[in-house]
Design an enzyme around this catalytic site. Structure first.
Site, PDB file in Angstrom:
ATOM      1  N   ARG A   1       7.863   3.879   1.725  1.00  0.00           N
ATOM      2  CA  ARG A   1       9.273   3.519   1.830  1.00  0.00           C
ATOM      3  C   ARG A   1       9.394   2.017   1.578  1.00  0.00           C
ATOM      4  O   ARG A   1       8.685   1.218   2.186  1.00  0.00           O
ATOM      5  CB  ARG A   1       9.831   3.861   3.214  1.00  0.00           C
ATOM      6  CG  ARG A   1       9.723   5.333   3.583  1.00  0.00           C
ATOM      7  CD  ARG A   1      10.422   6.231   2.568  1.00  0.00           C
ATOM      8  NE  ARG A   1      11.838   5.957   2.487  1.00  0.00           N
ATOM      9  CZ  ARG A   1      12.773   6.813   2.857  1.00  0.00           C
ATOM     10  NH1 ARG A   1      12.446   7.998   3.348  1.00  0.00           N
ATOM     11  NH2 ARG A   1      14.038   6.496   2.728  1.00  0.00           N
TER      12      ARG A   1
ATOM     13  N   ARG B   1     -15.545   2.504   4.073  1.00  0.00           N
ATOM     14  CA  ARG B   1     -16.446   3.575   4.505  1.00  0.00           C
ATOM     15  C   ARG B   1     -15.719   4.897   4.513  1.00  0.00           C
ATOM     16  O   ARG B   1     -16.213   5.906   4.029  1.00  0.00           O
ATOM     17  CB  ARG B   1     -16.993   3.282   5.911  1.00  0.00           C
ATOM     18  CG  ARG B   1     -18.079   4.251   6.347  1.00  0.00           C
ATOM     19  CD  ARG B   1     -18.235   4.298   7.849  1.00  0.00           C
ATOM     20  NE  ARG B   1     -17.074   4.937   8.504  1.00  0.00           N
ATOM     21  CZ  ARG B   1     -16.985   5.118   9.815  1.00  0.00           C
ATOM     22  NH1 ARG B   1     -17.941   4.663  10.602  1.00  0.00           N
ATOM     23  NH2 ARG B   1     -15.909   5.714  10.328  1.00  0.00           N
ATOM     24  N   GLY B   2     -14.512   4.897   5.069  1.00  0.00           N
ATOM     25  CA  GLY B   2     -13.688   6.097   5.092  1.00  0.00           C
ATOM     26  C   GLY B   2     -13.793   6.865   6.396  1.00  0.00           C
ATOM     27  O   GLY B   2     -14.744   6.692   7.174  1.00  0.00           O
TER      28      GLY B   2
ATOM     29  N   ALA C   1     -19.744   0.822   3.845  1.00  0.00           N
ATOM     30  CA  ALA C   1     -18.971   0.078   2.847  1.00  0.00           C
ATOM     31  C   ALA C   1     -19.788  -1.046   2.214  1.00  0.00           C
ATOM     32  O   ALA C   1     -19.527  -1.421   1.066  1.00  0.00           O
ATOM     33  CB  ALA C   1     -17.702  -0.480   3.485  1.00  0.00           C
TER      34      ALA C   1
ATOM     35  N   GLU D   1       0.836  -1.198   0.000  1.00  0.00           N
ATOM     36  CA  GLU D   1       0.000   0.000   0.000  1.00  0.00           C
ATOM     37  C   GLU D   1       0.870   1.248   0.000  1.00  0.00           C
ATOM     38  O   GLU D   1       1.850   1.342   0.733  1.00  0.00           O
ATOM     39  CB  GLU D   1      -0.910   0.010   1.227  1.00  0.00           C
ATOM     40  CG  GLU D   1      -1.812   1.249   1.296  1.00  0.00           C
ATOM     41  CD  GLU D   1      -2.724   1.229   2.498  1.00  0.00           C
ATOM     42  OE1 GLU D   1      -3.622   0.360   2.539  1.00  0.00           O
ATOM     43  OE2 GLU D   1      -2.523   2.060   3.412  1.00  0.00           O
TER      44      GLU D   1
ATOM     45  N   GLN E   1      -6.611  -4.448   9.362  1.00  0.00           N
ATOM     46  CA  GLN E   1      -5.854  -3.367   9.988  1.00  0.00           C
ATOM     47  C   GLN E   1      -4.561  -3.969  10.537  1.00  0.00           C
ATOM     48  O   GLN E   1      -4.495  -5.180  10.801  1.00  0.00           O
ATOM     49  CB  GLN E   1      -6.679  -2.753  11.109  1.00  0.00           C
ATOM     50  CG  GLN E   1      -6.042  -1.580  11.833  1.00  0.00           C
ATOM     51  CD  GLN E   1      -5.702  -0.447  10.889  1.00  0.00           C
ATOM     52  OE1 GLN E   1      -4.587  -0.419  10.361  1.00  0.00           O
ATOM     53  NE2 GLN E   1      -6.624   0.474  10.673  1.00  0.00           N
TER      54      GLN E   1
ATOM     55  N   HIS F   1     -13.357  -2.706  15.022  1.00  0.00           N
ATOM     56  CA  HIS F   1     -13.391  -1.310  14.567  1.00  0.00           C
ATOM     57  C   HIS F   1     -13.833  -0.405  15.719  1.00  0.00           C
ATOM     58  O   HIS F   1     -14.761  -0.746  16.469  1.00  0.00           O
ATOM     59  CB  HIS F   1     -14.364  -1.173  13.390  1.00  0.00           C
ATOM     60  CG  HIS F   1     -14.258   0.131  12.680  1.00  0.00           C
ATOM     61  ND1 HIS F   1     -14.728   1.315  13.211  1.00  0.00           N
ATOM     62  CD2 HIS F   1     -13.724   0.447  11.465  1.00  0.00           C
ATOM     63  CE1 HIS F   1     -14.506   2.305  12.358  1.00  0.00           C
ATOM     64  NE2 HIS F   1     -13.883   1.810  11.297  1.00  0.00           N
TER      65      HIS F   1
ATOM     66  N   ASP G   1     -19.137  -6.220  14.450  1.00  0.00           N
ATOM     67  CA  ASP G   1     -18.068  -5.944  13.493  1.00  0.00           C
ATOM     68  C   ASP G   1     -17.895  -7.122  12.538  1.00  0.00           C
ATOM     69  O   ASP G   1     -17.715  -6.937  11.322  1.00  0.00           O
ATOM     70  CB  ASP G   1     -16.770  -5.667  14.248  1.00  0.00           C
ATOM     71  CG  ASP G   1     -15.763  -4.871  13.424  1.00  0.00           C
ATOM     72  OD1 ASP G   1     -16.198  -4.117  12.529  1.00  0.00           O
ATOM     73  OD2 ASP G   1     -14.560  -4.994  13.690  1.00  0.00           O
TER      74      ASP G   1
END
Length: 313
Positions: free
Chosen positions: A289, A122-123, A142, A32, A193, A166, A175
């Site tokens: 990185r 969802r953000g 989401a 990512e 996560q 979450h 969740d």
């Protein structure tokens, strides 16, 4: 000399086969990135892409800022990866601050740019700590976003999962129910996560299976570049940071090379234990990185394939 039980256990660990000796190299990885803000950050990002591309990642994803704040930069980065590299590009897309029509426009633009993979989230609200409020004409969560994207194009879709629950969830079970709903709506896999204990992932994997979820659950790995910053991120997303980790980073604030070595060791050990538990796909949060992620992949037996940044004509 007679050794105590503690000393015998420590000796057993130290004298055992090297953890990384001849690992099969059958792991699959993804990475990512976040869209760069400056020319210098852009240079760093593309140096990282160049370094990681020869590992033949399954895909690389590019994040989407809170409230859609990086929409144009995200699109530009993803489109360039799709057009100039051999790596499948995945674009993050959220529900925040956009109507269904606006999200459809973004999704169509990704499809037209050759992007076939969306990380649907969802953000986060644009203001840190604020409560999520759906756009009046937008998707509420989401689950709805995944279902909506599936009506537009046959995207491959990844969603998020939270081994430590979450922060906005009522409880761990709700969740899990939400994760199942996202996958039932058409998502192909979930990426977790970040976490720091292999048992956290294994426990979650068991809970997912017990909930009747058969989709792939990919562990998200965060090599710690700066302990203080990682601790702040962990607090925001409910991730436990072990006390021993803090002690390992003590005194390294002004020693970046030593800090990097410690970080690589911690993350590599986590991945090796996950590998021993049957995990074969790892998703690295690179923070743009490449060095730490590349080193860990190398220790897992992956080797560069000699692919250049530019696609063959």
């Amino acid at each position: 000399m007679t050794l105590s039980l503690t000393q015998l256990e420590e000796a057993r660990r130290a004298l055992g086969a090297p953890l990384y000796a001849d690992v099969a190299g059958d792991a699959v990885v993804s990475f990512e990135f976040f869209p760069p803000k400056t020319d210098k950050m852009n240079e760093t990002l593309w140096d990282s892409v160049r370094m990681l591309e020869p590992l033949a990642p399954r895909f690389v994803s590019v994040t989407y800022g809170a409230g859609g704040s990086t929409r144009e930069r995200t699109h530009a980065t993803v489109a360039r990866i799709a057009s100039e590299t051999s790596v499948p590009a995945a674009a993050h897309l959220t529900c925040v601050g956009a109507s269904k029509a606006e999200i459809a426009d973004v999704a169509h633009a990704y499809w037209d740019a050759g992007v076939r993979h969306i990380v649907a989230l969802r953000g986060d609200p644009p203001v840190a700590g604020a409560k999520f409020e759906p756009h009046p004409d937008g998707y509420r969560n989401a689950v709805e976003l995944v279902a909506g994207l599936k009506t537009l194009h046959p995207f491959e879709i990844s969603v998020s999962a939270y081994p430590e629950t979450h922060p906005d969830a009522d409880c761990a079970q709700s969740d899990l129910d939400n994760l199942k709903a996202k996958l039932d709506a058409g998502a192909d896999r979930a990426i977790t996560q970040f976490f720091f204990a292999p048992e956290t992932f294994f426990r979650f994997r068991d809970q997912v299976a017990a909930a009747g979820i058969s989709a792939e659950i990919v562990p998200g790995i965060m090599p710690v570049s700066t302990f203080a910053a990682t601790s702040r991120m962990a607090a925001m997303c409910g991730t436990d940071v072990p006390a021993w980790m803090g002690r390992l980073f003590e005194g390294l604030e002004e020693l970046p090379a030593a800090r990097q070595l410690v970080s690589a060791t911690i993350a590599a050990e986590l991945c090796r234990r996950l590998y021993a538990g049957g995990t074969r796909h790892f998703h690295f949060y690179t923070l743009n990185r490449a060095e730490l992620s590349f080193a860990i992949c190398h220790m897992l037996g992956l080797r560069a394939q000699g692919v250049g940044l530019e696609k063959a004509a």
